[in-house]
Scaffold this motif. Structure first.
Motif, mmCIF file in Angstrom:
data_model
loop_
_atom_site.group_PDB
_atom_site.id
_atom_site.type_symbol
_atom_site.label_atom_id
_atom_site.label_comp_id
_atom_site.label_asym_id
_atom_site.label_seq_id
_atom_site.Cartn_x
_atom_site.Cartn_y
_atom_site.Cartn_z
ATOM 1 N N ASP A 125 -17.548 54.267 -23.724
ATOM 2 C CA ASP A 125 -16.591 54.598 -24.779
ATOM 3 C C ASP A 125 -17.127 54.222 -26.163
ATOM 4 O OD1 ASP A 125 -14.243 55.469 -25.940
ATOM 5 O OD2 ASP A 125 -13.319 53.475 -25.819
ATOM 6 N N GLY A 126 -17.403 55.244 -26.985
ATOM 7 C CA GLY A 126 -17.838 55.020 -28.359
ATOM 8 C C GLY A 126 -19.277 54.602 -28.505
ATOM 9 N N LYS A 127 -19.996 54.435 -27.398
ATOM 10 C CA LYS A 127 -21.379 54.002 -27.464
ATOM 11 C C LYS A 127 -22.270 55.003 -26.719
ATOM 12 C CE LYS A 127 -20.209 49.083 -27.712
ATOM 13 N NZ LYS A 127 -20.398 47.736 -27.089
ATOM 14 N N LEU A 128 -23.561 54.759 -26.767
ATOM 15 C CA LEU A 128 -24.489 55.635 -26.065
ATOM 16 C C LEU A 128 -24.286 55.507 -24.561
ATOM 17 C CD1 LEU A 128 -27.842 55.064 -27.996
ATOM 18 C CD2 LEU A 128 -26.107 56.796 -28.393
ATOM 19 N N PRO A 129 -24.497 56.590 -23.814
ATOM 20 C CA PRO A 129 -24.374 56.501 -22.357
ATOM 21 C C PRO A 129 -25.500 55.658 -21.775
ATOM 22 C CG PRO A 129 -25.271 58.633 -23.002
ATOM 23 C CD PRO A 129 -24.858 57.946 -24.268
ATOM 24 N N SER A 130 -25.321 55.194 -20.551
ATOM 25 C CA SER A 130 -26.345 54.416 -19.859
ATOM 26 C C SER A 130 -27.110 55.312 -18.900
ATOM 27 C CB SER A 130 -25.701 53.268 -19.066
ATOM 28 O OG SER A 130 -25.026 52.376 -19.933
ATOM 29 N N ILE A 131 -28.430 55.143 -18.859
ATOM 30 C CA ILE A 131 -29.266 55.859 -17.906
ATOM 31 C C ILE A 131 -29.492 54.926 -16.717
ATOM 32 C CG2 ILE A 131 -31.537 56.888 -17.487
ATOM 33 C CD1 ILE A 131 -31.639 57.604 -20.454
ATOM 34 N N LEU A 132 -29.022 55.354 -15.541
ATOM 35 C CA LEU A 132 -29.076 54.501 -14.349
ATOM 36 C C LEU A 132 -30.056 55.061 -13.328
ATOM 37 C CD1 LEU A 132 -25.227 53.917 -13.951
ATOM 38 C CD2 LEU A 132 -26.888 52.484 -15.181
ATOM 39 N N LEU A 133 -30.952 54.214 -12.860
ATOM 40 C CA LEU A 133 -31.946 54.600 -11.858
ATOM 41 C C LEU A 133 -31.452 54.169 -10.482
ATOM 42 C CD1 LEU A 133 -35.156 53.359 -13.738
ATOM 43 C CD2 LEU A 133 -33.983 55.563 -13.948
ATOM 44 N N HIS A 134 -31.292 55.125 -9.569
ATOM 45 C CA HIS A 134 -30.829 54.842 -8.208
ATOM 46 C C HIS A 134 -32.057 54.660 -7.319
ATOM 47 C CE1 HIS A 134 -26.481 56.075 -8.771
ATOM 48 N NE2 HIS A 134 -27.050 56.470 -9.911
ATOM 49 N N GLU A 135 -32.401 53.417 -7.055
ATOM 50 C CA GLU A 135 -33.608 53.121 -6.285
ATOM 51 C C GLU A 135 -33.383 53.350 -4.798
ATOM 52 O OE1 GLU A 135 -34.925 49.213 -7.299
ATOM 53 O OE2 GLU A 135 -35.646 49.861 -9.276
ATOM 54 N N LYS A 136 -34.471 53.592 -4.091
ATOM 55 C CA LYS A 136 -34.388 53.863 -2.655
ATOM 56 C C LYS A 136 -33.861 52.654 -1.879
ATOM 57 C CE LYS A 136 -37.853 57.517 -2.348
ATOM 58 N NZ LYS A 136 -36.875 58.548 -1.981
ATOM 59 N N SER A 137 -33.981 51.475 -2.476
ATOM 60 C CA SER A 137 -33.473 50.261 -1.832
ATOM 61 C C SER A 137 -31.947 50.204 -1.864
ATOM 62 C CB SER A 137 -34.030 49.027 -2.552
ATOM 63 O OG SER A 137 -33.569 48.993 -3.900
ATOM 64 N N GLY A 138 -31.318 51.113 -2.628
ATOM 65 C CA GLY A 138 -29.869 51.114 -2.776
ATOM 66 C C GLY A 138 -29.409 50.470 -4.074
ATOM 67 N N GLU A 139 -30.321 49.800 -4.769
ATOM 68 C CA GLU A 139 -29.966 49.150 -6.032
ATOM 69 C C GLU A 139 -29.889 50.180 -7.152
ATOM 70 O OE1 GLU A 139 -31.506 45.356 -8.758
ATOM 71 O OE2 GLU A 139 -32.692 46.093 -7.067
ATOM 72 N N ILE A 140 -28.946 49.982 -8.062
ATOM 73 C CA ILE A 140 -28.790 50.839 -9.239
ATOM 74 C C ILE A 140 -29.131 50.004 -10.470
ATOM 75 C CG2 ILE A 140 -27.225 52.262 -10.600
ATOM 76 C CD1 ILE A 140 -25.589 52.709 -8.065
ATOM 77 N N VAL A 141 -30.132 50.453 -11.252
ATOM 78 C CA VAL A 141 -30.642 49.657 -12.359
ATOM 79 C C VAL A 141 -30.538 50.433 -13.661
ATOM 80 C CG1 VAL A 141 -32.627 48.364 -13.235
ATOM 81 C CG2 VAL A 141 -32.280 48.594 -10.768
ATOM 82 N N ASP A 142 -30.003 49.792 -14.698
ATOM 83 C CA ASP A 142 -29.972 50.383 -16.040
ATOM 84 C C ASP A 142 -31.405 50.441 -16.568
ATOM 85 O OD1 ASP A 142 -29.818 50.643 -18.944
ATOM 86 O OD2 ASP A 142 -27.685 50.208 -18.751
ATOM 87 N N LEU A 143 -31.811 51.596 -17.089
ATOM 88 C CA LEU A 143 -33.177 51.763 -17.582
ATOM 89 C C LEU A 143 -33.571 50.670 -18.573
ATOM 90 C CD1 LEU A 143 -35.788 53.466 -17.875
ATOM 91 C CD2 LEU A 143 -34.634 54.703 -19.731
ATOM 92 N N ASN A 144 -32.649 50.286 -19.459
ATOM 93 C CA ASN A 144 -32.970 49.299 -20.492
ATOM 94 C C ASN A 144 -33.160 47.889 -19.945
ATOM 95 O OD1 ASN A 144 -33.063 51.023 -22.705
ATOM 96 N ND2 ASN A 144 -30.857 50.943 -22.991
ATOM 97 N N PHE A 145 -32.878 47.702 -18.646
ATOM 98 C CA PHE A 145 -33.036 46.372 -18.060
ATOM 99 C C PHE A 145 -34.108 46.344 -16.968
ATOM 100 C CE2 PHE A 145 -28.782 46.454 -19.855
ATOM 101 C CZ PHE A 145 -28.774 45.286 -20.593
ATOM 102 N N THR A 146 -34.920 47.398 -16.921
ATOM 103 C CA THR A 146 -36.049 47.393 -15.998
ATOM 104 C C THR A 146 -37.261 46.772 -16.691
ATOM 105 O OG1 THR A 146 -36.707 49.610 -16.702
ATOM 106 C CG2 THR A 146 -35.236 49.462 -14.813
ATOM 107 N N SER A 147 -38.410 46.761 -16.017
ATOM 108 C CA SER A 147 -39.620 46.169 -16.594
ATOM 109 C C SER A 147 -40.073 46.977 -17.807
ATOM 110 C CB SER A 147 -40.743 46.144 -15.556
ATOM 111 O OG SER A 147 -41.158 47.470 -15.247
#
Length: 328
Positions: A125-147
């Protein structure tokens, strides 16, 4: 002009010739040129301005700006670009959000293709959307919080797939956060871009990102007189002396910059006399003036003293059979 091109300022809408020119330049740069920083430079060039600090290390912003500029065709394109630039009340329509998600999934990096199943985009809401990576392990990671390496590679891969013939892609240190195999992959992709008519300019310290085409390589060095840029193909004849390792050439360039100029000059002068006996004959063989060669035997404090240029030292090595490292 510098402020207008670097601070995201709104150019006044008037008929002044200067502003017309600036608008035209910004339009050309914005549509034909893409620039990608590395993670280190984002830290080095950290700003104290809070409104600008929000943009730092936000890869979602970089990707979305590229998408809006190069891919998106909606009627609200200009308004969205303005919102993302000002960081105010940003929102994508449901259709635009879905199109953005489809575009991301169409460009999953091949090198990481086995690491995650899909990409989703989550509205905020009111901010940029989040890009989420759905890893094969089942984990969902925000692109900005990956390595840092994955953030950079993902951003680079998406940008490069939006480029067209005639575009210019400037990359700051692409190897900074990547392991050697990924660096080799990036070089292969950069060469593919070149074959598509896209010009790529990048800086690197990595041997894995040096192309076989030496003519495209420039050496940048810091000297007492400032930054110097030397194009490699000036030294094509040096390959006969050092072989095909470009880093041997870089070593010689740096050695020449730091050498004892008086000692090198005198060494070159006497090498020519030993081979050709007279300065006149040496000048004829090297296609140089007699006064130039004579200047090499002067004392460094003399107004007539000169140190031979590296290309002349290369030529002397060829003509006299001397080892170039001995001359330096």
């Amino acid at each position: 002009m510098k402020a207008a091109l670097s601070d995201d300022q709104i150019i006044p809408d008037n008929s002044n010739v200067f502003y017309k020119f600036i608008r035209e330049v910004r339009n050309c740069v914005g549509t034909k040129c893409a620039f990608l920083r590395n993670e280190s430079s984002e830290v080095i060039f950290k700003t104290e301005k809070q409104e600008r600090e929000y943009f730092r290390r936000d890869n979602t912003r970089t990707i979305l700006q590229t998408y809006l500029s190069k891919v998106y065709t909606g009627n609200d394109k200009v308004e969205l670009q303005k919102q993302i630039g000002e960081n105010k009340n940003f929102s994508l329509s449901e259709a635009a959000l879905n199109n953005f998600e489809e575009s991301l999934n169409a460009h999953i990096p091949e090198f990481e293709n086995g690491m995650y199943d899909r990409i989703s985009v989550e509205q905020s809401d009111g901010k940029l959307p989040s890009i989420l990576l759905h890893e094969k392990s089942g984990e969902i990671v925000d692109l900005n919080f990956t390595s840092a390496g994955r953030r950079w590679y993902f951003t680079y891969y998406f940008i490069k797939n939006t480029l067209e013939n005639g575009d210019l892609f400037i990359i700051d240190e692409p190897a900074a956060m990547l392991h050697p195999l990924a660096q080799k992959e990036v070089l292969k992709e950069i060469l593919q871009l070149k074959s598509r008519g896209i010009k790529v300019i990048y800086s690197t310290h990595s041997p894995y990102l040096i192309p076989d085409d030496w003519k495209s390589v420039h050496f940048v060095a810091m000297t007492d007189g400032g930054t110097t840029v030397t194009q490699e193909n000036k030294y094509d004849s040096l390959k006969q002396v050092i072989g095909e390792d470009i880093f041997n050439l870089q070593d010689l360039v740096e050695k020449h910059l730091k050498c004892d100029q008086e000692a090198v000059a005198n060494q070159c002068y006497h090498a020519l006399l030993d081979r050709f006996e007279t300065v006149d004959k040496a000048a004829e063989q090297l296609n140089l003036s007699v006064s130039t060669i004579e200047s090499w035997r002067k004392n460094i404090n003399s107004k007539k003293f000169r140190c031979p240029k590296l290309e002349n030292i290369i030529l002397i090595a060829e003509k006299t059979g001397q080892n170039i490292t001995d001359l330096l």
